[in-house]
Design a protein around this motif. Structure first.
Motif, PDB file in Angstrom:
ATOM      1  N   GLU A 145      -5.773  -6.375  -0.903  1.00  0.00           N
ATOM      2  CA  GLU A 145      -7.531  -6.734  -0.793  1.00  0.00           C
ATOM      3  C   GLU A 145      -7.567  -8.102  -0.264  1.00  0.00           C
ATOM      4  O   GLU A 145      -8.481  -8.299   0.804  1.00  0.00           O
ATOM      5  CB  GLU A 145      -8.080  -6.424  -2.114  1.00  0.00           C
ATOM      6  N   VAL A 200      -3.425   0.654  -3.264  1.00  0.00           N
ATOM      7  CA  VAL A 200      -3.423  -0.731  -2.770  1.00  0.00           C
ATOM      8  C   VAL A 200      -3.128  -1.810  -3.795  1.00  0.00           C
ATOM      9  O   VAL A 200      -4.048  -1.421  -4.870  1.00  0.00           O
ATOM     10  CB  VAL A 200      -4.350  -1.047  -1.665  1.00  0.00           C
ATOM     11  N   ARG A 251     -10.939  -2.069  -2.420  1.00  0.00           N
ATOM     12  CA  ARG A 251      -9.755  -0.942  -2.406  1.00  0.00           C
ATOM     13  C   ARG A 251     -10.887   0.280  -2.876  1.00  0.00           C
ATOM     14  O   ARG A 251     -10.536   1.596  -2.438  1.00  0.00           O
ATOM     15  CB  ARG A 251      -8.873  -1.013  -3.670  1.00  0.00           C
ATOM     16  N   SER A 302       0.929  -1.385   0.007  1.00  0.00           N
ATOM     17  CA  SER A 302       0.006   0.053   0.154  1.00  0.00           C
ATOM     18  C   SER A 302       0.836   1.352  -0.288  1.00  0.00           C
ATOM     19  O   SER A 302       1.996   1.364   0.583  1.00  0.00           O
ATOM     20  CB  SER A 302      -0.866   0.103   1.207  1.00  0.00           C
TER      21      SER A 302
END
Length: 931
Positions: A543, A538, A550, A525
């Motif tokens: 995720e 990200v 996201r 990230s």
């Protein structure tokens, strides 16, 4: 003049008249002149004052050094009668003699008389403290550097021995630093000890004159004393870093000045005392603190004030006389500016400048004409600049697309010369346009610019070079006036082909980086640190790890998304990231999108891109790994008891193994010794066999001579004939030659055998020639080789190679390698050769090798040949210790290394890399050896 101009402009801006302006100018002129003159006086006089002061300080320092030298000369003469009396006095008389001398002279703190063994024989003290003197009698001062220096002086005249001074002397009585004077007479030494305070009183006395300080420093930079110490701010005792002290010791010029502790600038002079090595520094105030310096400055300042007062009184009257004609000239110039050229000119004045001003007004019209010429020159220069700009292509076109102007940059960018382009119409010859259609579009652009009057572009066009390659140009088209009053159209092109290619490559690189970021298996990230760590990007792994979308996370920080289980942990993580290391590495507990707690290993790094501070974070889920680690720790705790039990059992087994190992080591040592004795025995047998032949031949020659002597005596009894005598002499010469030759051969064999035997039974270190050692080894092995169909060849590349090493171990190594080749290399062969060579690898190393052309060594045995008890002839005379002994001697005693290279059927080569200087043996170890 620039200052006058700016000042005059300031006055004019305030609306002042000519009179005030002239008055101010006169005052400012007088001020500037006096500042320059006064500054020159100060710039010359002030350095001169400081140079004179420094010269006086240096003279004072030299005088102090001379005074101290005279005192030391007087001190050197004082102990002469003590030395004369001590040279003839007995040991019992020395204490009284030393005490009397110490009390009478009032010069020395102690007087030592040392015997030939450097022990105190007598000690004299001014106080007469006999108990203290008796306690120090017999003290050994032989380790004192001062005493050793006195002992090193040889050949001194006993009547007038040379004196040695030192200030590096540590007093035996007080344990502090003292000054010592020493004399050697005969085998005895006299040492006279003075405290530094006695010598300082000679230099410093009751004080020094006002404004002058004197500092005394010893040869190592330690402070000894000073006059007016508080007055000059000496608050430290270590002068080793003082620039004055360094300059005196190194013989460099002294610094112009030094800074005192209170910030004052001080002038210095310094000199070193020859006998003691002390440094005497004389100090005086510099700058405004110096009386002459201060008086000179005040005198110049007073002169400046007087000159300024006179200028203020005289300037208004002079300005009034000069202002009137200037005002008349200004009025005339104003009328001329309004176009009133018939105005009456003011009458000529006696001032030349005003008359010149009136003349210049008449020349104004001529100046305007000249200005027009200058404008034409400016236009010519502008045309030259346009023509020579290398990166901007400029063309002029008529409204129908005909080329009117074509600069050099156009030739460089498009490849068409000026002659090819000038006068050409783009519809008839497209030039840099791809085809007539693109040329028609360009004509439409010209028509649009002509109609609207607005410029076109900038815009990018894909054009072509004369060679056919593509040229991308950024173009601007606009109208400019023509000479006939119409319009021509200027086209300015900039080649942006390379720039567009670079931009395309940059976009491609960005796409690759984005793909790598998205495809990374780590949860990555990027956060904006200046927006409270709001998420900017990200990847898919993030995720999946955080179980969050996201779209819902971007633009929010961790607490807003609900990632952090404990906000205090987040604060510690942020503090670590903002530290000077600009990096954070922690294990934290986060909440995923399902609300479950996940243990994450978070690593973050600060990046600065385009002035924006970004935090690149990587998260690794270690929840399951930590759970497995906890289970392993529990299992390890259960295994501790088992390990303890097994450890005890292994301890008992280790004790038994150590006992067995000690027995094996003893057996190995015995076998090694047996191997050495066996090799020496074989050597003795071979030499004995070799000696049998020359000694037998010599014995036969001598016995033959004996028979000839008996026969000669019989012939002499019957009457000796000349032929009989000549025959006897011939036989004697032949027999003598045979005997001498064979006995010499025997002596040579015995000498070589004796040297080899001594070297192989001892480890004596000596310097030897490598060729001599190799020849001796080969000579002792020759008897054994004569019974074999093999030969030894010696190839010494450097005949002068020498070593300082252990010839015994080296000879044993060569003997074992040659015998090993004779034993193993030629099995099943009727002939073979062994080559022994040597070469230098540099000033510190040489290389020896023993090479045979035998059967070689099998690959599976090559790595084990140096192992103890490994042999391919077990039960057939091989012990397996020969090469093991060789490896131990080369690596151990000789400090080198041994390498082996062999191929089956192509022979074997042993290479020794040895230092020319063998390492010294290590001291014997006190560790008990195994039985």
């Amino acid at each position: 003049m620039a200052g006058f101009k700016s000042w005059a402009e300031a006055l004019a801006a305030r609306g002042l008249g000519v009179r005030a302006w002239l008055a101010g100018t006169l005052v400012l002129t007088v001020t500037v002149i006096f500042v320059l003159v006064g500054g020159a006086i100060l710039a010359y006089r002030l350095p001169q004052i400081e140079r004179n002061t420094r010269a006086e300080l240096q003279t004072r320092a030299q005088a102090a050094s001379l005074q101290l030298g005279q005192f030391l000369t007087a001190v050197e003469l004082a102990p002469r009668h003590l030395v004369g009396a001590a040279a003839t006095a007995g040991a019992a008389e020395l204490p009284a003699l030393a005490n009397r001398f110490a009390r009478e002279g009032d010069l020395f703190d102690a007087v030592y008389l040392l015997a030939a063994n450097d022990r105190v024989e007598a000690l004299g003290l001014p106080s007469g403290n006999q108990a203290l003197a008796a306690s120090l009698v017999g003290l050994d001062l032989g380790r004192s550097a001062f005493v050793r220096a006195l002992r090193a002086r040889v050949g001194d005249d006993a009547a007038a021995p040379a004196v040695v001074w030192t200030d590096e002397y540590l007093s035996v009585l007080s344990g502090t630093r003292a000054v010592a004077m020493g004399l050697r007479f005969g085998d005895r030494i006299a040492i006279f000890e003075l405290s530094p305070q006695r010598l300082l009183r000679i230099l410093l006395g009751d004080g020094a004159e006002a404004g002058l300080g004197l500092v005394v420093v010893d040869g190592t930079g330690h402070f000894l004393g000073a006059s007016q110490r508080d007055g000059f701010g000496w608050a430290f005792d270590d002068f080793r870093t003082s620039p004055v002290f360094k300059a005196v010791l190194q013989g460099r010029p002294l610094p112009a000045s030094i800074a005192a502790e209170d910030g004052r600038r001080l002038l210095v002079g310094a000199v070193q005392v020859p006998r003691l090595g002390w440094v005497i520094e004389t100090i005086a105030d510099g700058g405004m603190a110096h009386e002459s310096y201060r008086a000179t400055v005040w005198m110049v300042f007073a002169g400046f004030c007087v000159a300024l007062a006179v200028a203020l009184l005289v300037a208004p009257f002079s300005a009034a006389r000069m202002a009137q004609p200037l005002a008349e000239a200004a009025a005339t110039a104003h009328e001329l500016a309004l176009g009133n050229f018939g105005v009456r000119r003011p009458r000529r004045r006696q001032v030349r400048e005003i008359s010149a001003l009136l003349t210049d007004l008449d020349r104004m019209a001529l100046s305007l004409e000249q200005r027009q010429v200058q404008l034409q020159h400016t236009a010519d220069r502008l045309n030259a600049v346009i023509e020579l700009v290398p990166s901007v292509a400029i063309q002029w076109y008529s409204v129908d697309g005909r080329v009117v102007y074509w600069n050099a940059a156009s030739e460089a960018i498009y490849g068409f010369s000026r002659d090819e382009a000038m006068g050409a119409c783009v519809l008839e010859r497209s030039l840099m346009f791809a085809d007539s259609g693109q040329a028609g579009v360009f004509l439409d652009v010209l028509a649009e610019v002509d109609r609207t009057g607005r410029s076109f572009g900038p815009a990018d066009f894909s054009l072509r070079h004369k060679s056919g390659r593509e040229v991308v140009a950024n173009c601007v088209v606009f109208a400019i006036p023509a000479d006939d009053g119409g319009k021509i159209f200027a086209c300015i092109d900039i080649d942006v082909t390379e720039r567009l290619a670079a931009e395309t490559a940059l976009r491609e690189s960005e796409r690759k980086l984005e793909a790598i970021f998205e495809s990374s298996p780590a949860a990555l990230s990027v956060s904006d640190m200046d927006r409270n760590y709001a998420l900017l990007a990200v990847n898919r792994a993030w995720e999946a790890a955080m179980r969050r979308d996201r779209a819902q996370a971007l633009g929010k920080n961790g607490p807003e998304v609900g990632l952090w289980k404990d906000l205090q942990v987040r604060e510690r993580f942020v503090e670590q990231l903002c530290s000077p290391a600009r990096r954070a590495d922690m294990e934290v507990e986060l909440l995923d999108g399902d609300g479950r707690t996940r243990l994450m290993h978070m690593v973050a790094q600060v990046l600065e891109i385009g002035g924006q501070r970004l935090a690149l974070m990587s998260a690794e889920d270690i929840t399951e790994a930590r759970r497995a680690a906890d289970e392993i720790r529990l299992l390890n705790a259960e295994l501790d008891a088992r390990v303890a039990k097994r450890t005890a059992e292994l301890g008992r087994v280790n004790d038994e193994l150590e006992r067995r190992l000690a027995e094996l080591q003893l057996t190995q040592q015995q076998l090694v010794q047996a191997e050495k004795l066996s090799a020496l025995g074989r050597l003795v047998a071979g030499v004995a066999h070799e000696l049998n032949t020359p000694i037998g031949n010599g014995l036969m020659a001598v016995s033959t001579l004996q028979d000839q002597v008996v026969r000669l005596r019989a012939d002499m009894a019957n009457g000796l004939r000349r032929s009989t005598l000549e025959e006897f002499l011939t036989q004697v010469a032949q027999g003598s030659a045979i005997g001498i030759r064979n006995l010499g051969r025997a002596a040579e064999l015995i000498t070589s055998f004796k040297q080899v035997a001594v070297d192989q039974t001892t480890s004596q270190r000596r310097t030897f020639m490598v060729r001599e050692l190799v020849d001796e080894i080969v000579l002792t092995l020759t008897p054994s080789l004569r019974r074999m169909p093999y030969r030894i060849e010696v190839e010494l590349g450097d005949a002068e190679a020498w070593m300082e090493s252990y010839p015994g171990p080296l000879g044993q190594v060569l003997t074992n390698l040659i015998n090993n080749a004779l034993l193993h290399a030629f099995e099943g062969r009727e002939q073979g050769s062994i080559r022994v060579g040597c070469e230098r690898l540099g000033p510190e190393q040489l290389r020896l090798w023993v090479q045979d052309d035998g059967v070689g060594i099998e690959p599976d045995a090559l790595g084990r040949i140096f192992d103890p008890f490994f042999t391919t002839r077990m039960g057939r005379g091989g012990t397996g210790l020969g090469l093991h002994i060789v490896h131990g001697l080369v690596v151990g005693s000789l400090g080198g290394q041994i390498d082996v290279d062999s191929e089956p059927g192509r022979g074997t080569r042993f290479t020794l890399t040895l230092p020319v200087m063998a390492p010294l043996p290590a001291p014997p170890s006190t560790r008990p050896q195994p039985l």
